[in-house]
Scaffold this active site. Sequence first.
Site, mmCIF file in Angstrom:
data_model
loop_
_atom_site.group_PDB
_atom_site.id
_atom_site.type_symbol
_atom_site.label_atom_id
_atom_site.label_comp_id
_atom_site.label_asym_id
_atom_site.label_seq_id
_atom_site.Cartn_x
_atom_site.Cartn_y
_atom_site.Cartn_z
ATOM 1 C CB THR A 161 38.022 38.608 42.178
ATOM 2 O OG1 THR A 161 38.395 38.220 40.862
ATOM 3 C CG2 THR A 161 38.885 39.784 42.613
ATOM 4 N N GLY A 180 36.067 40.754 33.977
ATOM 5 C CA GLY A 180 37.030 41.846 33.975
ATOM 6 C C GLY A 180 37.079 42.680 32.725
ATOM 7 N N GLY A 185 34.233 40.351 38.882
ATOM 8 C CA GLY A 185 33.308 40.095 37.780
ATOM 9 C C GLY A 185 34.032 39.824 36.481
#
Length: 351
Positions: free
Chosen positions: A213, A266, A264
């Site tokens: 991300t 999620g 990370g």
Amino acid sequence: MIRFLALLILALGLAGPAAAQEPPRWTIAIHGGAGVIERGQLTPERDAEYRAALEAAVEAGAEVLRNGGSSLDAVQASIEVMEDNPMFNAGRGAVFTAEGTNSLDAAIMDGQTLSAGAVAGVSRTRHPIALARAVMEQSPHVMLAGEGADAFAASVGLEQVDPAFFFTQRRWDQLVDTLTQRGWQIPERPAGTEPTSGASAALTDGDDHRFGTVGVVAVDSQGRIAAGTSTGGTTAKRWGRIGDTPVIGAGTWAGRGCAVSATGAGEYFIRLTVARDICGLNHAAHMPVQQAADLIISEVGSIGGDGGVIALTEDGSVAFSMNTSGMYRGWANQDTAPQVAIYSDEDVVLP
């Protein structure tokens, strides 16, 4: 009389050149994903490539802020650079779902007004972060998903691409490797793509960090703060899985003089409303933003999650926090050229 003279001096610009020439204050911080990124894992060439990519992303936003632009414009500019760079798991570098498609999520938030926009499951809009901003500014909604989100993007003039635009051999090879390990069926190769010869970069370059991300937080010279995040999700995700990135308050938040973008696992970041809680501790408990970020990331670890965050306050204080061995990250302000780092034990001098 004295007060009148003082006001007259200020009005005439006679209060001294130092005050009049004070440079605008701004700060920007970015991340490009967190995960198992250890020293010696990346080749020197790959390490240098990532650092150059991070510097380019920081500089894109810094240029906006340097010229008096808004924090929202800076956030979007930096993220679009990373969405176009296949080294990151966002936009053109997005990982594949178990069905062999790309499903993109993004969010952006204006800390001054608490306006926010988010999209999930996008597959045809070149820049999901631009679409998230359009949702915020050109619709009455906060989140749109799937084909409807892409249709809205087209209706407001955002660039649409064939799904094959997002294909990269490296991410496809990652999918095939993951599905093979799990014993799952391998889907047909996406239409409009051609195989490349040679060894798979995904399996040989040692940089398959799980949480690619990308995110940006920024405060501009007028004190306006904003946050944005964009992702391709997780490799081989199924059933329309959506993580924390487009969930306002979990993976993305800006408000009360604080902004956070997360990367990370999620599901854990959603449960703990990570981004908003960091800002809540900073605002309500007057906790330094680094301490707040470390505390919440520790809580993520305590329930089995891993990843990291970048955080920023309106006074320009920056925090990086992670419970992984690395997080691609960087920052700059009006006094400092872009600074970047990769490994968790790498010293980063913060403002």
